[in-house]
Design a protein around this motif. Structure first.
Motif: not given
Length: 258
Positions: A23-26, A31-41, A58-62
């Protein structure tokens, strides 16, 4: 006998610790504007729908923050470009106005210069005292009709009442009866010489009056010591009798063909 869980560096992290790190990594990525598309298993296995919702938020807010920043930058750029265009337009307008004024000033200066030159030419111009006439008696002709024995001027053929012109610009210094000259006018020319017009039937100027080249100053006649109507014309170096110079040479020196 009771068994205890082995501990040490080979111990597998607990499920709660792994979830917390994911959760902390996501959150950091969002927060840095990077859109994550893959979540860890592990995240998929342990976090559930609630954690997925947090990532999406978080992604939407970014994205919204990035769009707002970009929109603000675009607005600022547009304002800057508008201000620059306005300043350029104002500078161009000032340059055009200055160029137009400079051109107008030059035209005015040229017109004034041309007018002054024309006036100078007009003031320095000379004309014949009788238009379309001819010399009937030459300068220095001998005769007992003149007290000096010779003719001190030239005579222009003219009937009584013919217009007499000032040959150039000057000031009238004599206008009236002149003895043997009859009614006469003497003008001090602007170049310092003098001209005399004699045997007039009528005088049209007065002493002190400024006259221009070609201006009518009198009418020819037969007053004074004459045998018939004509204009007696003299050129002199001074205002008095005896300072006469050759009238033909005088007029020709000033551009008058007689």
């Amino acid at each position: 006998m009771a068994f205890t869980r082995a501990t040490g560096k080979h111990r597998r992290p607990s499920r709660s610790a792994r979830t917390t790190r994911n959760i902390a990594g996501i959150a950091g990525l969002a927060a840095t504007g990077v859109v994550a598309s893959v979540s860890s298993p592990a995240m998929a296995a342990t976090s559930g729908a609630a954690h997925d919702t947090g990532l999406q938020r978080a992604v939407v807010l970014g994205d919204e923050l990035a769009e707002r920043v970009q929109a603000q930058a675009d607005a600022q750029q547009a304002v800057a470009e508008t201000a620059e265009a306005k300043a350029k337009a104002e500078a161009d307008a000032v340059k055009q106005a200055q160029a137009a004024k400079a051109a107008a000033d030059k035209r005015h200066e040229d017109e004034v210069r041309a007018a002054r030159e024309e006036e100078r030419k007009r003031l320095n111009a000379f004309v014949a005292p009788i238009a379309g006439s001819y010399v009937s008696t030459a300068y220095k002709a001998s005769s007992g009709l003149w007290s000096s024995g010779t003719h001190t001027g030239i005579d222009f053929h003219a009937a009584t009442g013919t217009t007499v012109h000032a040959v150039g610009a000057g000031t009238v210094v004599e206008a009236g009866w002149g003895g043997a000259y009859g009614n006469n006018v003497v003008i001090k020319m602007n170049d310092g010489t003098y001209t005399q017009y004699g045997h007039l039937s009528q005088i049209g100027v007065s002493v002190g009056q400024q006259v221009m080249p070609g201006q009518q100053i009198a009418l020819s006649g037969a007053t004074g010591n004459v045998t018939g109507p004509h204009l007696h014309f003299e050129a002199r170096t001074g205002p008095d009798y005896g300072s006469d110079i050759d009238p033909i040479a005088y007029l020709r020196a000033h551009g008058v063909n007689v």
